[in-house]
Design an enzyme around this catalytic site. Structure first.
Site, PDB file in Angstrom:
ATOM      1  N   CYS A  61     -45.179 -82.943   6.712  1.00 62.48           N
ATOM      2  CA  CYS A  61     -45.453 -83.073   7.899  1.00 62.48           C
ATOM      3  C   CYS A  61     -47.008 -82.222   8.234  1.00 62.48           C
ATOM      4  O   CYS A  61     -47.143 -81.331   7.545  1.00 62.48           O
ATOM      5  CB  CYS A  61     -44.500 -82.321   8.979  1.00 62.48           C
ATOM      6  SG  CYS A  61     -44.743 -82.488  10.584  1.00 62.48           S
ATOM      7  N   CYS A  65     -45.711 -75.370  11.310  1.00 63.88           N
ATOM      8  CA  CYS A  65     -44.428 -74.696  11.813  1.00 63.88           C
ATOM      9  C   CYS A  65     -44.073 -73.644  10.862  1.00 63.88           C
ATOM     10  O   CYS A  65     -43.497 -73.977   9.700  1.00 63.88           O
ATOM     11  CB  CYS A  65     -43.389 -75.408  12.335  1.00 63.88           C
ATOM     12  SG  CYS A  65     -43.711 -76.745  13.374  1.00 63.88           S
ATOM     13  N   CYS A  68     -40.708 -73.989   8.488  1.00 62.77           N
ATOM     14  CA  CYS A  68     -40.353 -75.152   8.210  1.00 62.77           C
ATOM     15  C   CYS A  68     -40.619 -75.442   6.606  1.00 62.77           C
ATOM     16  O   CYS A  68     -41.887 -75.542   6.222  1.00 62.77           O
ATOM     17  CB  CYS A  68     -40.734 -76.266   9.055  1.00 62.77           C
ATOM     18  SG  CYS A  68     -39.991 -77.781   8.687  1.00 62.77           S
ATOM     19  N   CYS A 104     -27.410 -87.637  14.267  1.00 64.58           N
ATOM     20  CA  CYS A 104     -28.961 -87.218  14.660  1.00 64.58           C
ATOM     21  C   CYS A 104     -29.724 -87.360  13.354  1.00 64.58           C
ATOM     22  O   CYS A 104     -29.604 -86.855  12.485  1.00 64.58           O
ATOM     23  CB  CYS A 104     -28.799 -85.508  14.967  1.00 64.58           C
ATOM     24  SG  CYS A 104     -30.241 -84.964  15.390  1.00 64.58           S
ATOM     25  N   CYS A 136     -28.860 -89.670  18.368  1.00 64.08           N
ATOM     26  CA  CYS A 136     -30.115 -88.665  18.602  1.00 64.08           C
ATOM     27  C   CYS A 136     -31.051 -88.659  17.593  1.00 64.08           C
ATOM     28  O   CYS A 136     -30.615 -89.036  16.201  1.00 64.08           O
ATOM     29  CB  CYS A 136     -29.471 -87.335  18.357  1.00 64.08           C
ATOM     30  SG  CYS A 136     -30.243 -85.647  18.719  1.00 64.08           S
ATOM     31  N   CYS A 196     -31.916 -82.715  24.133  1.00 66.00           N
ATOM     32  CA  CYS A 196     -31.510 -81.934  23.313  1.00 66.00           C
ATOM     33  C   CYS A 196     -32.613 -80.943  22.916  1.00 66.00           C
ATOM     34  O   CYS A 196     -33.867 -81.149  22.249  1.00 66.00           O
ATOM     35  CB  CYS A 196     -31.044 -82.378  21.803  1.00 66.00           C
ATOM     36  SG  CYS A 196     -30.524 -81.170  20.912  1.00 66.00           S
ATOM     37  N   ARG A 268     -25.254 -75.332  21.128  1.00 63.33           N
ATOM     38  CA  ARG A 268     -24.764 -75.603  19.655  1.00 63.33           C
ATOM     39  C   ARG A 268     -25.361 -74.603  18.729  1.00 63.33           C
ATOM     40  O   ARG A 268     -26.488 -74.133  18.665  1.00 63.33           O
ATOM     41  CB  ARG A 268     -25.538 -76.924  19.031  1.00 63.33           C
ATOM     42  CG  ARG A 268     -25.009 -77.377  17.696  1.00 63.33           C
ATOM     43  CD  ARG A 268     -25.400 -78.647  17.409  1.00 63.33           C
ATOM     44  NE  ARG A 268     -25.239 -79.714  18.239  1.00 63.33           N
ATOM     45  CZ  ARG A 268     -26.263 -80.624  18.880  1.00 63.33           C
ATOM     46  NH1 ARG A 268     -27.501 -80.148  18.748  1.00 63.33           N
ATOM     47  NH2 ARG A 268     -25.883 -81.310  19.909  1.00 63.33           N
TER      48      ARG A 268
HETATM   49  N1  SAM Z   1     -40.530 -83.040  13.381  1.00 64.57           N
HETATM   50  C1  SAM Z   1     -39.759 -82.987  14.426  1.00 64.57           C
HETATM   51  C2  SAM Z   1     -39.866 -81.593  15.363  1.00 64.57           C
HETATM   52  O1  SAM Z   1     -40.518 -80.545  15.083  1.00 64.57           O
HETATM   53  O2  SAM Z   1     -39.579 -81.499  16.355  1.00 64.57           O
HETATM   54  C3  SAM Z   1     -38.176 -83.031  14.168  1.00 64.57           C
HETATM   55  C4  SAM Z   1     -37.588 -82.214  12.835  1.00 64.57           C
HETATM   56  S1  SAM Z   1     -37.744 -80.439  12.849  1.00 64.57           S
HETATM   57  C5  SAM Z   1     -37.286 -79.955  11.249  1.00 64.57           C
HETATM   58  C6  SAM Z   1     -36.505 -79.989  14.074  1.00 64.57           C
HETATM   59  C7  SAM Z   1     -36.037 -78.456  14.399  1.00 64.57           C
HETATM   60  O3  SAM Z   1     -35.399 -77.967  13.482  1.00 64.57           O
HETATM   61  C8  SAM Z   1     -37.213 -77.461  14.666  1.00 64.57           C
HETATM   62  O4  SAM Z   1     -37.852 -77.616  15.981  1.00 64.57           O
HETATM   63  C9  SAM Z   1     -36.734 -76.176  14.422  1.00 64.57           C
HETATM   64  O5  SAM Z   1     -36.134 -75.594  15.817  1.00 64.57           O
HETATM   65  C10 SAM Z   1     -35.762 -76.291  13.272  1.00 64.57           C
HETATM   66  N2  SAM Z   1     -35.710 -75.896  12.120  1.00 64.57           N
HETATM   67  C11 SAM Z   1     -36.356 -76.279  11.068  1.00 64.57           C
HETATM   68  N3  SAM Z   1     -36.514 -75.568  10.243  1.00 64.57           N
HETATM   69  C12 SAM Z   1     -35.707 -74.439  10.417  1.00 64.57           C
HETATM   70  C13 SAM Z   1     -35.592 -73.268   9.415  1.00 64.57           C
HETATM   71  N4  SAM Z   1     -35.959 -72.939   8.557  1.00 64.57           N
HETATM   72  N5  SAM Z   1     -34.600 -72.318  10.267  1.00 64.57           N
HETATM   73  C14 SAM Z   1     -33.829 -72.975  11.389  1.00 64.57           C
HETATM   74  N6  SAM Z   1     -34.515 -74.031  12.197  1.00 64.57           N
HETATM   75  C15 SAM Z   1     -35.294 -74.849  11.654  1.00 64.57           C
HETATM   76  C1  DTB Z   2     -32.092 -78.420  15.501  1.00 62.66           C
HETATM   77  O1  DTB Z   2     -32.362 -77.559  16.511  1.00 62.66           O
HETATM   78  N1  DTB Z   2     -31.713 -77.923  14.458  1.00 62.66           N
HETATM   79  C2  DTB Z   2     -31.713 -79.118  13.555  1.00 62.66           C
HETATM   80  C3  DTB Z   2     -31.818 -80.229  14.354  1.00 62.66           C
HETATM   81  N2  DTB Z   2     -32.140 -79.634  15.486  1.00 62.66           N
HETATM   82  C4  DTB Z   2     -32.757 -81.076  13.981  1.00 62.66           C
HETATM   83  C5  DTB Z   2     -32.582 -78.889  12.106  1.00 62.66           C
HETATM   84  C6  DTB Z   2     -32.026 -77.700  11.392  1.00 62.66           C
HETATM   85  C7  DTB Z   2     -33.056 -77.690  10.242  1.00 62.66           C
HETATM   86  C8  DTB Z   2     -32.796 -76.347   9.443  1.00 62.66           C
HETATM   87  C9  DTB Z   2     -33.494 -76.256   8.226  1.00 62.66           C
HETATM   88  C10 DTB Z   2     -33.466 -77.451   7.453  1.00 62.66           C
HETATM   89  O2  DTB Z   2     -32.518 -78.008   6.970  1.00 62.66           O
HETATM   90  O3  DTB Z   2     -34.531 -77.992   6.861  1.00 62.66           O
HETATM   91 FE1  SF4 Z   3     -43.140 -80.836  11.102  1.00 64.57          FE
HETATM   92 FE2  SF4 Z   3     -41.213 -78.992  10.322  1.00 64.57          FE
HETATM   93 FE3  SF4 Z   3     -42.752 -78.665  12.372  1.00 64.57          FE
HETATM   94 FE4  SF4 Z   3     -40.948 -80.435  12.487  1.00 64.57          FE
HETATM   95  S1  SF4 Z   3     -40.632 -78.282  12.455  1.00 64.57           S
HETATM   96  S2  SF4 Z   3     -43.132 -80.660  13.190  1.00 64.57           S
HETATM   97  S3  SF4 Z   3     -40.939 -81.471  10.654  1.00 64.57           S
HETATM   98  S4  SF4 Z   3     -43.433 -78.687  10.289  1.00 64.57           S
END
Ligand code: SAM
Ligand code: DTB
Ligand code: SF4
Length: 328
Positions: A61, A65, A68, A104, A136, A196, A268
């Protein structure tokens, strides 16, 4: 107001930041007691909604973030291209058989681009909807016409998190602005979908930052129907990989305050449950959490075993939403 200064009051609710910090500062059990009462007034306290996640496009991506695993800047998740519709539907069928009522689908995209891949996601949404599941997706930033097309395909919820308070946002993500998130959320609403929207706790923020996040969420008008409260799953190699773990009481406080500030929303208990004791989860359910992610995996990290979740819900006398009508 500058881009990063936090609002101190909500135009839609009249709430002030101080009101939220006062809630979070209450003696823990007073706060839980108030939240539990509020929960029982607005929801059936025995019911828990189950959502299941599937990563339909993983890694690579463009966003940075700091939490992530999927960021091209530091993420270590194995990159995979957008999967096909049949595989998605097979996973959705299995999720339904396992008791989930919402499916989702998440893609590691910065934003949606028109073309074959977006058409494929629309096809996935149509297919999942036909299976009788709530739908979702979380695909990054959206334009208005893309939101409309998702709605027409049968999308019920769009997940797009604010993640943290506005004043802390730039410490976690530099490749987009807090306002970009609000813009996408407005497009989702405009297209008539449910929102959401939640955040992540334990990224080194203060309680005041969590109050800011809660004020922003509660000020969305209408309030989000679904509010995921994630706790950071630390990912090695990411900028937040070494942040000390947040004390469990702060998670309970935040869930309780979310319930009081957004009485009708589903709250949630999301990422991070794998590292949470059963007792902490139980207090969160008492304080108003009424939804979880189920299944062995979140997007790239593990979730509690389904059998352990079923056992926990049974011990607490909680019933998955919709299971009476399915005859489980
Ligand atoms: N790229 C899209 C976005 O950022 O909206 C969708 C996927 S992103 C992985 C969805 C959400 O997962 C993020 O906004 C964040 O709140 C959560 N998330 C991602 N990595 C995480 C982590 N290591 N621990 C907890 N929450 C995480
Ligand atoms: C949200 O708030 N939590 C979910 C979903 N929306 C997409 C994602 C959590 C991701 C946790 C880290 C991972 O598994 O990569
Ligand atoms: Fe990309 Fe992860 Fe950020 Fe979603 S949370 S925009 S997948 S870097």
């Amino acid at each position: 107001m500058t881009a990063t200064s936090a609002p101190t009051a909500s135009p839609s609710t009249g709430l002030e930041l101080e009101d939220v910090t006062r809630l979070l500062d209450l003696p823990l059990l007073d706060l839980v007691f108030q939240a539990a009462a509020c929960h029982r007034e607005h929801h059936d306290p025995r019911q828990v909604q189950k959502s299941q996640l599937l990563s339909i496009k993983t890694g690579g991506c463009a966003e940075d973030c700091g939490y992530c695993s999927q960021s091209a800047h530091h993420g270590s998740a194995q990159r995979t291209p957008l999967i096909d519709v049949d595989e998605t539907l097979e996973r959705a069928r299995a999720a339904k058989a396992g008791g989930a009522d919402r499916f989702c689908m998440g893609a590691a995209w910065r934003e949606v681009r028109d073309g074959e891949e977006f058409d494929r996601v629309l096809e996935m949404v149509r297919g999942v909807k036909k299976l009788g599941l709530e739908t979702c997706v979380t695909l990054g930033m959206l334009k208005g016409d893309q939101a409309k097309r998702l709605r027409e395909a049968g999308l019920d919820y769009y997940n797009h998190n604010l993640d943290t308070g506005r004043s802390y946002y730039g410490k976690v993500i530099t490749t987009r602005r807090f306002e970009d998130r609000l813009d996408t959320l407005a497009q989702v609403r405009e297209a008539g979908m449910h929102v959401c929207c939640g955040g992540i706790l334990g990224m080194g923020e203060t309680r005041e930052t969590r109050a800011e996040l809660l004020l922003e969420l509660a000020s969305l008008d209408p309030q989000p129907e679904s509010v995921p409260i994630n706790t950071l799953v630390p990912i090695e190699g990411t900028p937040l990989g070494d942040v000390p773990r947040l004390d469990w009481t702060e998670v309970v406080r935040t869930v309780a305050a979310a319930r009081l500030l957004m009485p009708r929303s589903y709250v949630r208990l999301s990422a991070g449950r794998g590292e949470m004791s059963e007792e902490t989860q139980a207090l969160c359910f008492l304080a108003g959490a009424n939804s979880i992610f189920v299944g062995e995996e979140l997007l790239t990290t593990p979730n509690p075993e389904p059998s352990a979740d079923d056992a926990l819900l049974a011990k607490l006398g909680l019933t998955p939403l919709g299971c009476e009508s399915r005859g489980d």
